[in-house]
Motif scaffolding. Structure first.
Motif, short mmCIF file in Angstrom:
data_model
loop_
_atom_site.label_atom_id
_atom_site.label_comp_id
_atom_site.label_asym_id
_atom_site.label_seq_id
_atom_site.Cartn_x
_atom_site.Cartn_y
_atom_site.Cartn_z
N GLU A 124 -10.49 -23.55 -57.56
CA GLU A 124 -9.19 -22.97 -57.23
C GLU A 124 -8.14 -24.07 -57.29
N GLY A 125 -6.98 -23.76 -57.86
CA GLY A 125 -5.92 -24.75 -57.94
C GLY A 125 -4.55 -24.10 -57.84
N ILE A 126 -3.60 -24.85 -57.30
CA ILE A 126 -2.22 -24.38 -57.17
C ILE A 126 -1.30 -25.40 -57.83
N GLY A 127 -0.35 -24.91 -58.64
CA GLY A 127 0.63 -25.77 -59.28
C GLY A 127 2.04 -25.35 -58.89
N LEU A 128 2.97 -26.30 -58.97
CA LEU A 128 4.36 -26.06 -58.64
C LEU A 128 5.24 -26.53 -59.79
N GLY A 129 6.34 -25.83 -60.04
CA GLY A 129 7.26 -26.24 -61.09
C GLY A 129 8.70 -25.92 -60.74
N LEU A 130 9.63 -26.79 -61.16
CA LEU A 130 11.06 -26.59 -60.99
C LEU A 130 11.70 -26.60 -62.37
N THR A 131 12.59 -25.65 -62.64
CA THR A 131 13.17 -25.50 -63.97
C THR A 131 14.70 -25.52 -63.89
N TRP A 132 15.30 -26.16 -64.90
CA TRP A 132 16.76 -26.18 -65.04
C TRP A 132 17.10 -25.70 -66.44
N ARG A 133 17.92 -24.67 -66.54
CA ARG A 133 18.40 -24.18 -67.84
C ARG A 133 19.66 -24.96 -68.18
N THR A 134 19.59 -25.71 -69.25
CA THR A 134 20.70 -26.59 -69.62
C THR A 134 21.84 -25.80 -70.26
N PRO A 135 23.06 -26.35 -70.27
CA PRO A 135 24.20 -25.67 -70.90
C PRO A 135 24.05 -25.53 -72.42
N TRP A 136 23.17 -26.31 -73.07
CA TRP A 136 22.99 -26.26 -74.52
C TRP A 136 21.75 -25.47 -74.92
N SER A 137 21.40 -24.45 -74.13
CA SER A 137 20.30 -23.51 -74.40
C SER A 137 18.92 -24.16 -74.39
N GLY A 138 18.75 -25.14 -73.56
CA GLY A 138 17.44 -25.76 -73.38
C GLY A 138 16.91 -25.41 -72.01
N GLN A 139 15.67 -25.81 -71.78
CA GLN A 139 15.05 -25.58 -70.48
C GLN A 139 14.17 -26.78 -70.15
N LEU A 140 14.43 -27.43 -69.04
CA LEU A 140 13.67 -28.60 -68.60
C LEU A 140 12.87 -28.22 -67.37
N THR A 141 11.57 -28.43 -67.43
CA THR A 141 10.69 -28.11 -66.31
C THR A 141 9.96 -29.36 -65.88
N VAL A 142 9.94 -29.60 -64.59
CA VAL A 142 9.20 -30.71 -63.98
C VAL A 142 8.27 -30.09 -62.95
N GLY A 143 7.01 -30.49 -62.98
CA GLY A 143 6.08 -29.89 -62.04
C GLY A 143 4.80 -30.68 -61.91
N ALA A 144 3.83 -30.08 -61.27
CA ALA A 144 2.53 -30.70 -61.07
C ALA A 144 1.46 -29.62 -60.96
N GLU A 145 0.34 -29.88 -61.60
CA GLU A 145 -0.83 -29.01 -61.49
C GLU A 145 -1.78 -29.61 -60.46
N ASN A 146 -2.62 -28.81 -59.88
CA ASN A 146 -3.61 -29.24 -58.89
C ASN A 146 -2.97 -29.90 -57.68
N VAL A 147 -1.81 -29.38 -57.25
CA VAL A 147 -1.20 -29.91 -56.03
C VAL A 147 -2.17 -29.68 -54.87
N VAL A 148 -2.79 -28.52 -54.87
CA VAL A 148 -3.86 -28.21 -53.93
C VAL A 148 -5.00 -27.65 -54.77
N SER A 149 -6.20 -28.18 -54.61
CA SER A 149 -7.34 -27.65 -55.37
C SER A 149 -8.59 -27.69 -54.50
N ARG A 150 -9.54 -26.84 -54.88
CA ARG A 150 -10.81 -26.78 -54.17
C ARG A 150 -11.90 -26.53 -55.19
#
Length: 102
Positions: free
Chosen positions: A50-76
């Motif tokens: 089992e694993g949980i991931g988190l991500g934060l996204t910003w839609r840029t003014p020039w039609s892009g999308q930047l995502t920063v996150g992490a996988e396995n923040v919590v895992s078992r």
């Protein structure tokens, strides 16, 4: 990153696993966040992972999308798709993803 076929990871897993995923997300304006939960049941003695991931996204003014996150923040459990045969926890895996609309 390198994709590994399931048959190379473990021949016993190549035909027998069940995976489930749940994503919950929200956004305000150009910003968004999501939480992704995953469960992989291998139907073997190793049990389920089992694993949980988190991500934060910003839609840029020039039609892009930047995502920063992490996988396995919590895992078992042991990840059945891990290339190593070690019993150690893989730990958190950070990532940065950029997508551009054309």
């Amino acid at each position: 990153a390198r994709l590994i076929p399931a048959g190379e990871v473990s021949p016993a897993l190549s035909d027998h696993w069940t995976s489930k995923s749940l994503t919950v997300g929200a956004g305000i304006g150009d910003f968004g966040a999501n939480i992704v939960g995953r469960v992989v049941d291998t139907h073997s003695e190793s049990g389920q992972w089992e694993g949980i991931g988190l991500g934060l996204t910003w839609r840029t003014p020039w039609s892009g999308q930047l995502t920063v996150g992490a996988e396995n923040v919590v895992s078992r459990g042991k990840n059945p798709f891990s290339p190593g045969n070690s019993d150690e926890d893989e730990g958190t895996v950070p990532y940065v993803r950029y997508e551009q609309d054309l």
